[in-house]
Design a protein around this motif. Structure first.
Motif, mmCIF file in Angstrom:
data_model
loop_
_atom_site.group_PDB
_atom_site.id
_atom_site.type_symbol
_atom_site.label_atom_id
_atom_site.label_comp_id
_atom_site.label_asym_id
_atom_site.label_seq_id
_atom_site.Cartn_x
_atom_site.Cartn_y
_atom_site.Cartn_z
ATOM 1 N N CYS A 263 0.831 -1.217 0.000
ATOM 2 C CA CYS A 263 0.000 0.000 0.000
ATOM 3 C C CYS A 263 0.861 1.260 0.000
ATOM 4 N N ALA A 264 1.876 1.286 0.852
ATOM 5 C CA ALA A 264 2.757 2.456 0.907
ATOM 6 C C ALA A 264 3.546 2.599 -0.389
ATOM 7 N N GLY A 265 3.969 1.470 -0.939
ATOM 8 C CA GLY A 265 4.708 1.503 -2.197
ATOM 9 C C GLY A 265 3.867 2.041 -3.342
ATOM 10 N N LYS A 266 2.591 1.671 -3.373
ATOM 11 C CA LYS A 266 1.695 2.192 -4.414
ATOM 12 C C LYS A 266 1.554 3.707 -4.293
ATOM 13 N N THR A 267 1.472 4.182 -3.064
ATOM 14 C CA THR A 267 1.357 5.622 -2.841
ATOM 15 C C THR A 267 2.594 6.356 -3.349
ATOM 16 N N LEU A 268 3.769 5.756 -3.120
ATOM 17 C CA LEU A 268 5.036 6.385 -3.511
ATOM 18 C C LEU A 268 5.484 5.988 -4.917
ATOM 19 N N LYS A 269 4.661 5.162 -5.579
ATOM 20 C CA LYS A 269 4.970 4.684 -6.934
ATOM 21 C C LYS A 269 6.270 3.869 -6.974
ATOM 22 N N ILE A 270 6.458 3.062 -5.941
ATOM 23 C CA ILE A 270 7.563 2.097 -5.905
ATOM 24 C C ILE A 270 6.943 0.715 -5.731
ATOM 25 N N LYS A 271 7.150 -0.136 -6.692
ATOM 26 C CA LYS A 271 6.486 -1.439 -6.686
ATOM 27 C C LYS A 271 7.193 -2.437 -5.769
ATOM 28 N N VAL A 272 6.396 -3.185 -5.023
ATOM 29 C CA VAL A 272 6.918 -4.323 -4.260
ATOM 30 C C VAL A 272 6.869 -5.546 -5.179
ATOM 31 N N GLN A 273 8.023 -6.055 -5.554
ATOM 32 C CA GLN A 273 8.064 -7.211 -6.451
ATOM 33 C C GLN A 273 7.731 -8.506 -5.723
ATOM 34 N N ASP A 274 8.222 -8.623 -4.485
ATOM 35 C CA ASP A 274 7.982 -9.868 -3.764
ATOM 36 C C ASP A 274 8.387 -9.721 -2.305
ATOM 37 N N LEU B 14 -6.630 -4.584 -4.063
ATOM 38 C CA LEU B 14 -7.368 -4.080 -2.900
ATOM 39 C C LEU B 14 -7.090 -2.600 -2.678
ATOM 40 N N TRP B 15 -5.827 -2.216 -2.817
ATOM 41 C CA TRP B 15 -5.454 -0.814 -2.639
ATOM 42 C C TRP B 15 -6.115 0.050 -3.716
ATOM 43 N N GLU B 16 -6.080 -0.419 -4.959
ATOM 44 C CA GLU B 16 -6.685 0.342 -6.059
ATOM 45 C C GLU B 16 -8.192 0.488 -5.866
ATOM 46 N N ASN B 17 -8.846 -0.578 -5.419
ATOM 47 C CA ASN B 17 -10.290 -0.510 -5.161
ATOM 48 C C ASN B 17 -10.603 0.478 -4.042
ATOM 49 N N TYR B 18 -9.752 0.481 -3.024
ATOM 50 C CA TYR B 18 -9.944 1.416 -1.904
ATOM 51 C C TYR B 18 -9.826 2.857 -2.388
ATOM 52 N N ILE B 19 -8.823 3.127 -3.220
ATOM 53 C CA ILE B 19 -8.618 4.485 -3.735
ATOM 54 C C ILE B 19 -9.803 4.919 -4.596
ATOM 55 N N HIS B 20 -10.284 4.013 -5.437
ATOM 56 C CA HIS B 20 -11.438 4.349 -6.284
ATOM 57 C C HIS B 20 -12.669 4.667 -5.440
ATOM 58 N N LYS C 11 -12.692 5.710 -2.376
ATOM 59 C CA LYS C 11 -12.464 6.912 -1.574
ATOM 60 C C LYS C 11 -12.662 8.179 -2.389
ATOM 61 N N TYR C 12 -12.155 8.184 -3.626
ATOM 62 C CA TYR C 12 -12.168 9.418 -4.414
ATOM 63 C C TYR C 12 -13.299 9.485 -5.439
ATOM 64 N N ASP C 13 -13.895 8.342 -5.746
ATOM 65 C CA ASP C 13 -15.010 8.355 -6.699
ATOM 66 C C ASP C 13 -16.356 8.320 -5.998
ATOM 67 N N GLY C 14 -16.287 8.210 -4.662
ATOM 68 C CA GLY C 14 -17.527 8.202 -3.891
ATOM 69 C C GLY C 14 -18.338 6.950 -4.085
ATOM 70 N N GLY C 15 -17.601 5.826 -4.450
ATOM 71 C CA GLY C 15 -18.310 4.582 -4.720
ATOM 72 C C GLY C 15 -18.763 3.888 -3.469
#
Length: 250
Positions: free
Chosen positions: A203-214, A238-244, A246-250
């Motif tokens: 989750c933190a890596g997605k926010t900072l645009k650093i991918k966790v490979q494994d 899961l992180w992407e769904n949460y962001i959508h 949160k910001y799309d009001g879904g």
């Protein structure tokens, strides 16, 4: 192999072609037996034992190089004639071999899957008595930029490790990273803390645009990969769904 007509009166009595050191220079190190290689490292024997006698006793006792690397100094000292100097020579030679193997395995290596990471870290971590926590930094082509041990000990304070890993990745200008640690029990199945750490890093890596490979967990000759089990991708979704939501009001 040691010749049957060997007499324990000293290597100096052998023909030059049969002496381990001369044989190494004549034929190359690959043509020496384990006992002969040990004799070269030991250089000299002790009273009543030639270097080859001592080497054979060591090999009989410990069986493998891996066992030699893993036993306590106290057990080495139980072999009569072995002092700190000779023990240090053997352990230093084994460590050099391990480091050479590690360098070869990661040189210009393009990390495509968990198996490649395991080939690097299984030999290094499977016999560790304490948990050892590593991060491998990767460039945009998934080549290894750097690797470092961040900590030793059980992963209890997850948030501390998350900060350390991300700061290390940012300082190293990594496009992505993998984390690796061992379970001294030999069982690589992830603990609750391992799962929580992976989730927070993704989750933190997605926010900072650093991918966790494994996140690779090393056990006794086997490993557990979060990526192989599809858990990294699941956490990203899961992180992407949460962001959508949160910001799309879904």
């Amino acid at each position: 192999m040691l010749k049957k007509n060997y007499k324990p009166s000293g290597i100096a009595t052998w023909s030059k072609d049969d002496r381990p050191r001369e044989k190494l220079f004549r034929l190359g190190a690959k043509h020496l037996s384990d006992s002969e290689l040990l004799a070269v490292i030991l250089r000299l024997g002790v009273e009543g034992k030639s270097a080859i006698d001592l080497a054979q006793e060591i090999k009989t006792r410990f069986k493998t190089w891996r066992n030699m690397a893993d036993v306590d100094i106290a057990e080495w000292k139980q072999i009569k004639g072995l002092g700190i100097t000779k023990i240090s020579q053997i352990l230093a030679a084994i460590e050099i071999g391990q480091r050479i193997q590690s360098e070869k395995s990661k040189q210009d290596l393009l990390i495509k899957d968990a198996k490649q990471l395991a080939e690097i870290f299984l030999p290094r971590l499977r016999d560790e008595k304490k948990e050892s926590f590593w991060v491998v930094l990767l460039d945009g082509k998934n080549k290894i930029k750097d690797e470092m041990e961040l900590a030793k000990g059980t992963v209890n304070e997850v948030s501390t490790y998350v900060r350390e890993v991300l700061m290390t990745a940012l300082r190293g200008a990594a496009a992505s990273f993998a984390i690796i640690h061992n379970h001294p029990s030999g069982n690589p199945e992830p603990s609750h803390n391992d799962i929580q750490l992976t989730r927070e890093l993704v989750c933190a890596g997605k926010t900072l645009k650093i991918k966790v490979q494994d996140h690779l967990i090393i056990g006794n000759d086997r490993y557990y990969s979060f990526a192989e089990h599809g858990q990294i991708k699941d956490l990203e979704k899961l992180w992407e769904n949460y962001i959508h939501m949160k910001y799309d009001g879904g």
